[in-house]
Write a protein that holds these residues in place. Structure first.
Motif, PDB file in Angstrom:
ATOM      1  N   TYR A   1      -8.135   1.301  -1.607  1.00 13.46           N
ATOM      2  CA  TYR A   1      -7.440   2.568  -1.740  1.00 13.46           C
ATOM      3  C   TYR A   1      -8.428   3.649  -2.153  1.00 13.46           C
ATOM      4  O   TYR A   1      -9.397   3.368  -2.861  1.00 13.46           O
ATOM      5  CB  TYR A   1      -6.332   2.435  -2.790  1.00 13.46           C
ATOM      6  CG  TYR A   1      -5.146   3.279  -2.464  1.00 13.46           C
ATOM      7  CD1 TYR A   1      -4.262   2.900  -1.465  1.00 13.46           C
ATOM      8  CD2 TYR A   1      -4.942   4.488  -3.129  1.00 13.46           C
ATOM      9  CE1 TYR A   1      -3.192   3.695  -1.143  1.00 13.46           C
ATOM     10  CE2 TYR A   1      -3.859   5.280  -2.807  1.00 13.46           C
ATOM     11  CZ  TYR A   1      -2.987   4.885  -1.825  1.00 13.46           C
ATOM     12  OH  TYR A   1      -1.935   5.676  -1.497  1.00 13.46           O
TER      13      TYR A   1
ATOM     14  N   ALA B   1       8.304   7.741  -0.289  1.00 14.81           N
ATOM     15  CA  ALA B   1       7.275   7.101   0.532  1.00 14.81           C
ATOM     16  C   ALA B   1       7.910   6.066   1.462  1.00 14.81           C
ATOM     17  O   ALA B   1       7.648   6.043   2.669  1.00 14.81           O
ATOM     18  CB  ALA B   1       6.227   6.433  -0.342  1.00 14.81           C
TER      19      ALA B   1
ATOM     20  N   ASN C   1       1.135   4.205  -2.713  1.00  9.32           N
ATOM     21  CA  ASN C   1       0.994   5.618  -2.355  1.00  9.32           C
ATOM     22  C   ASN C   1       2.184   6.414  -2.857  1.00  9.32           C
ATOM     23  O   ASN C   1       2.060   7.552  -3.295  1.00  9.32           O
ATOM     24  CB  ASN C   1       0.738   5.707  -0.842  1.00  9.32           C
ATOM     25  CG  ASN C   1       1.675   6.630  -0.131  1.00  9.32           C
ATOM     26  OD1 ASN C   1       1.838   7.769  -0.519  1.00  9.32           O
ATOM     27  ND2 ASN C   1       2.312   6.130   0.910  1.00  9.32           N
TER      28      ASN C   1
ATOM     29  N   GLN D   1       0.835  -1.195   0.000  1.00 13.66           N
ATOM     30  CA  GLN D   1       0.000   0.000   0.000  1.00 13.66           C
ATOM     31  C   GLN D   1       0.875   1.252   0.000  1.00 13.66           C
ATOM     32  O   GLN D   1       0.607   2.230  -0.689  1.00 13.66           O
ATOM     33  CB  GLN D   1      -0.863  -0.054   1.257  1.00 13.66           C
ATOM     34  CG  GLN D   1      -2.144   0.698   1.140  1.00 13.66           C
ATOM     35  CD  GLN D   1      -2.999   0.504   2.374  1.00 13.66           C
ATOM     36  OE1 GLN D   1      -2.619  -0.214   3.299  1.00 13.66           O
ATOM     37  NE2 GLN D   1      -4.129   1.156   2.417  1.00 13.66           N
ATOM     38  N   GLN D   2       1.942   1.173   0.790  1.00 10.54           N
ATOM     39  CA  GLN D   2       2.875   2.301   0.846  1.00 10.54           C
ATOM     40  C   GLN D   2       3.536   2.522  -0.510  1.00 10.54           C
ATOM     41  O   GLN D   2       3.727   3.658  -0.945  1.00 10.54           O
ATOM     42  CB  GLN D   2       3.961   2.048   1.903  1.00 10.54           C
ATOM     43  CG  GLN D   2       3.461   2.091   3.330  1.00 10.54           C
ATOM     44  CD  GLN D   2       3.152   3.511   3.791  1.00 10.54           C
ATOM     45  OE1 GLN D   2       3.201   4.461   3.013  1.00 10.54           O
ATOM     46  NE2 GLN D   2       2.814   3.664   5.055  1.00 10.54           N
TER      47      GLN D   2
END
Ligand SMILES: Nc1ncnc2c1ncn2[C@@H]1O[C@H](COP(=O)(O)OP(=O)(O)OP(=O)(O)O)[C@@H](O)[C@H]1O
Ligand SMILES: [Mg+2]
Lengths: 235, 287, 413
Positions: free
Chosen positions: B135, B250, B7, B3-4
């Protein structure tokens, strides 16, 4: 066909060409000989209109009795000038085929070479047509640069030292191409240090020294004075 | 973790769009456009003004604002930048720098320094299930259109005659003119297009970032680092570096938050030591 | 009261006399240069330009008008001027501007000065030049600690007030586990420290705290990380300000963290930030404020006057500057002179009650204004009745609890 009248050019304050006057007639191959730094490349760039970024120029250049001195480079190209720069000017970011397709075909010029003919004459180019231009060998790059202007149908080729650094075999090949081009009615102004080669392909020769045309020679004179000239050129 | 990474790519999308425009402009004009961030800001303000004064929603703004600012860029190139390019590059450097300050101050005068409200488009309010994680829909949208935009530009550059001319003129402008191409004719639209891309990124940013006069100035410093990492003038490099920098910052924020402030610049220094021309400097571009 | 130096001399004679050493302007002149000059030194173009900036100058001018209306012919000084300068939040510019204001513009007091590093610079000048400085805009508690001096006052709010209001109250309310994100510069670091202390004192835990780049427009890493921390934080405490705060809150809402059980508490929230985000984006968010324009009749009346003049609603910072200017003028009136030492003496320990400062005292030992603060909450847009009416006050934190209970021993005036 081409007339140059009292052409001078400067790099900033330094003068590189001093009142050069010369002419090239239709169907001829004329070479420019001269030492390193004599001003040969500068002269070709001036003819092409590409000197503007370095400094000023004076004098006139006319093509088919039309003064083209004030024209932008791309307009001169469309008037039938084809330029093969001393470093061959092959684009790294374009494929071989794109290199060939980039320059537009000139209107009312010589018969342009279709891509098919280019590939028939230069088979290695077809083989590598999807490769980036600079992945070709030196000789292949020189052929690409020549083929590129032939494809446009240019009437007067300005070739800056096409044989420099190439093997005798390839030099010979280039000689054949130039003769073929000439036979098709294309005119060539050739910068050449290899006077032996020059005498085999060209009709006439100009000797350039320190920005001046110092002598005009024919093939016999060149052959007679080959050793003297080679010494003068420092080869 | 995934997920990071995702992002990071969303953040990278903005870097990529801005670096892409910056890179095309630099390649074609040899001008380092220091006003690029200001046009990103104007894009976001354009969206805000469209909504606030004319009641035009996000979608219309996304279609309308970038071309409008692109035209502004064209006028700018015609009136000023064109006249300065034959001179020392320093002139355009100073000109675009001054322009950025003027644009910022004009907006500041009119709207103040605090951020302007801008809502997320309703259609993209929810979340999307991406299989491994869900998301926010809007961010998925931002990533998707940015990638599409980059791919579209890429296709135009590699598959069309216009793209071929732009690449040739970027690599050797003088020779390209000598081969019969009116490079000057392409310079203006390319500049306008680069500006429009910045504005496009600005409109995309409005719903998820603070819309204020300084938003571009803050961002553009990182974007310059991105362009250097990718290789000055390399279009592919700037896009790749944009996404890469997004990803690295990130993950950097996650694992070494103390370095987050300078991570991008450390990356830039390392890349430059290893490859002084950037990751995709000149030779490797466009492959 | 300490009776030393100038103070002693004045106390002994009751008058400012040449015999006491008289500074420039001479002893028999009660009002230096024949006028009182108030100077506002603040950020007029940068990130604080909307929370303070040029509007603050208007607020200070209102204080002058109100003062003149109150005293008329009996005012200690017939002429009162308001000057201003932009310090761009840079200490070196603040330094040179402060010198210029005191020396060449004949300023008797400098007001506002946001950004703590700039405030420290001005405090040093004030000390050296023996001129009054009333800081409103800076948050650092060092102004009444290590950096304190006889001529410097801290008026309005500080990081202790913000942290103990928000940190302690939210913790006591049941949100025990915190995740703090703070911008990586002096203000953020100071806030992180004071918040952590306040949270621990109230029985809470700081699960993690991360510095973020400044300025920054992408906080998603931190926001995505929050729900996965162990133990899971019930609240994210953000110390960001201005555009950074707006970015963070927009992204907080994108990730729908409130629905995932992670609330939001804001260290420093200005009215303009709520306006930028729309009150729904922040609805339910708690923070501590030093004043709110629509909290009661008295505040509202002043806010209406301000609105009539500027067309805007005042921020707390503007109201605080009004109050500081007014109380400075009142001190000049009481002492009958604008001589710095006499003004300081008049201010020290003085009790204040005006539309901004409630139940207020200027603590003599460290020159900190103690006054009521307010635990506030942002309203959802359905409850917003008029423009900028975004906040409701949940609780008044009494002056005695809102600020540091004891002066910092590091402070020697
Ligand atoms: N970019 C430049 N700036 C300044 N001077 C230059 C530049 N290019 C060439 N010159 C100078 O102009 C003169 C002519 O150079 P030019 O390149 O035309 O010579 P050339 O005859 O082509 O030499 P070569 O055989 O090495 O190719 C030389 O003295 C050279 O030093
Ligand atoms: Mg040469």
């Amino acid at each position: 066909m081409l007339r140059v009248d009292r052409l001078s050019a400067w790099y900033g304050e330094a003068q590189a060409l001093r009142e050069v006057s010369m002419r090239v007639d239709e169907g001829e191959i004329v070479t420019l000989v001269g030492r390193n730094g004599a001003g040969k490349t500068t002269l070709l760039r001036c003819l092409m209109g590409l000197h503007g970024t370095y400094g000023r120029t004076t004098g006139t250049v006319s093509l088919f009795d039309e003064d083209i001195s004030g024209l932008a480079p791309h307009r001169r190209a469309r008037h039938g000038l084809g330029f093969v720069p001393d470093d061959r000017g092959v684009y790294a970011t374009l494929s071989v085929e794109e290199n060939l397709l980039l320059p537009p075909v000139t209107k009312g010029g010589q018969e342009p070479w279709p891509l098919k003919r280019v590939y028939e004459t230069f088979p290695p180019l077809r083989e590598r047509r999807r490769f980036p231009g600079t992945k070709l060998s030196g000789g292949e790059q020189q052929m690409l640069a020549l083929a590129r202007v032939l494809r446009t149908g240019a009437r007067l080729l300005l070739c800056d030292e096409p044989t420099e650094g190439l093997s005798p075999l390839i030099v010979q090949q280039i000689g054949e191409i130039l003769r073929e081009v000439k036979a098709a009615g294309v005119t060539v102004l050739l910068v050449e240090q290899n006077v032996h080669f020059a005498a085999t392909v060209a009709d006439r020769h100009y000797l350039l020294a320190e920005g001046r045309i110092v002598e005009s020679l024919d093939n016999d004179q060149v052959r007679e004075r080959e050793h003297e000239l080679l010494e003068y050129l420092g080869i | 973790m995934l997920q990071q990474a995702f992002n990071g790519l969303v953040g990278g999308a903005f870097y990529a769009l801005l670096a892409l425009g910056l890179s095309v402009i630099f390649g074609m004009l040899g001008v380092v456009n220091l006003a690029h961030g200001a046009f990103y800001m104007l894009g976001a303000f354009g969206a805000f003004i469209a909504l606030d004064a004319f009641g035009l929603n996000f979608w219309i703004a996304l279609l309308l604002v970038p071309p409008l600012l692109g035209v502004a860029g064209i006028v700018l190139e015609r009136l000023f930048i064109r006249r300065l390019t034959p001179l020392d590059p320093l002139y355009n450097f100073l000109f675009t720098f001054g322009l950025a300050l003027i644009l910022q101050d004009l907006v500041k005068r009119e709207y103040g320094v605090s951020s302007q409200p801008y809502p997320r488009p309703q259609e993209l309010d929810g979340t999307v299930d991406l299989g491994l994680f869900t998301y926010p829909a809007y961010q998925v949208f931002v990533l998707a259109v940015s990638v599409l935009m980059c791919v579209a530009v890429w296709l135009v550059l590699t598959r069309t005659r216009v793209g071929m001319i732009v690449r040739a003129a970027t690599e050797r402008p003088e020779l390209t003119r000598g081969l019969g191409i009116d490079v000057g004719r392409w310079v203006t639209p390319v500049f306008g297009f680069g500006i429009a891309l910045a504005a496009f990124a600005g409109v995309l940013a409005a719903p998820m970032r603070a819309v204020n006069p300084l938003m571009g100035a803050d961002l553009i410093i990182t974007v310059f680092a991105v362009v250097v990492i990718g290789g000055l003038g390399s279009v592919f490099g700037s896009v790749a570096a944009g996404f890469a920098v997004g990803l690295v910052s990130a993950l950097g924020n996650l694992y070494v938050p103390a370095l987050s402030q300078i991570l991008v610049f450390i990356l830039m220094a390392v890349v430059l030591l290893w490859r002084p021309a950037g990751l995709f400097g000149r030779e490797e571009a466009f492959r | 009261m300490r009776v030393t130096g100038w103070g002693g001399c004045l106390a002994a004679t009751g008058l400012l006399l040449a015999g006491c050493g008289g500074g420039p302007g001479g002893g028999d002149e009660k009002i230096s240069d024949g006028k009182v000059v108030l100077a506002v030194l603040n950020d007029q173009s940068g990130i604080y330009a909307d929370t303070s900036g040029r509007q603050t100058i208007e607020a200070v001018k209102m204080a002058v008008t109100d003062f003149q209306a109150k005293y008329g012919d009996k005012a200690a000084s017939k002429t009162i001027e308001v000057k201003d300068a932009d310090h761009q939040n840079k200490p070196e510019i603040a330094n040179s501007k402060a010198q210029e204001l005191y020396d060449r513009q004949q300023a008797d007091v400098i007001l506002d000065v946001p950004t703590s590093s700039a405030a420290f610079a001005v405090a040093t000048i004030a000390k050296n030049k023996k001129k009054v400085f009333i800081d409103v805009g800076a948050a650092s508690t060092e102004l009444e600690g290590k950096q304190c001096n006889k001529y410097t006052f801290h008026y309005g709010y500080n990081s202790y007030m913000l942290a103990h209001g928000t940190g302690a109250e939210v913790t006591k309310d049941g949100s025990k586990n915190w995740y703090i994100v703070y911008p990586d510069y002096a203000f953020g670091q100071d806030m992180q420290k004071t918040f952590s202390a306040a949270i621990k004192e109230a029985g809470g835990t700081v699960v993690a705290s991360d510095p973020t780049p400044f300025p920054n427009d992408n906080f998603s890493t931190f926001l995505l990380k929050a729900p996965n921390l162990d133990p899971k934080p019930q609240v994210i405490g953000t110390m960001q300000a201005g555009g950074d705060l707006v970015n963070l809150v927009k992204q907080y809402n994108e990730y729908k963290l409130r629905d995932k059980g992670v609330g939001l508490a804001v260290g420093l929230l200005a009215l303009s930030d709520i306006h930028s985000l729309g009150s729904d984006a922040l609805a339910g968010t708690r923070y501590t404020d030093m004043w709110y324009w629509n909290a009661d009749e008295k505040s509202r009346a002043w806010a209406d006057k301000f609105h009539a003049k500027t067309g805007k609603r005042p921020t707390a910072n503007m109201a605080a500057n009004y109050s500081a200017a007014l109380q400075y003028l009142e001190a000049v009136q009481r002492g009958g002179t604008d001589n710095s030492d006499e003004v300081v003496k008049q201010l020290e320990g003085h009790k204040i009650e005006d539309m901004f400062a409630r139940n207020a005292t200027i603590r003599a030992q460290d020159h900190l204004l103690l006054h009521d603060a307010y635990l506030s909450e942002v309203k959802p847009s359905s409850e917003v009745k008029e423009p900028y009416d975004y906040v409701k006050v949940l609780k008044t934190i009494p002056a005695s609890e809102a600020f540091q209970p004891r002066p910092d021993p590091a402070c020697r005036l």
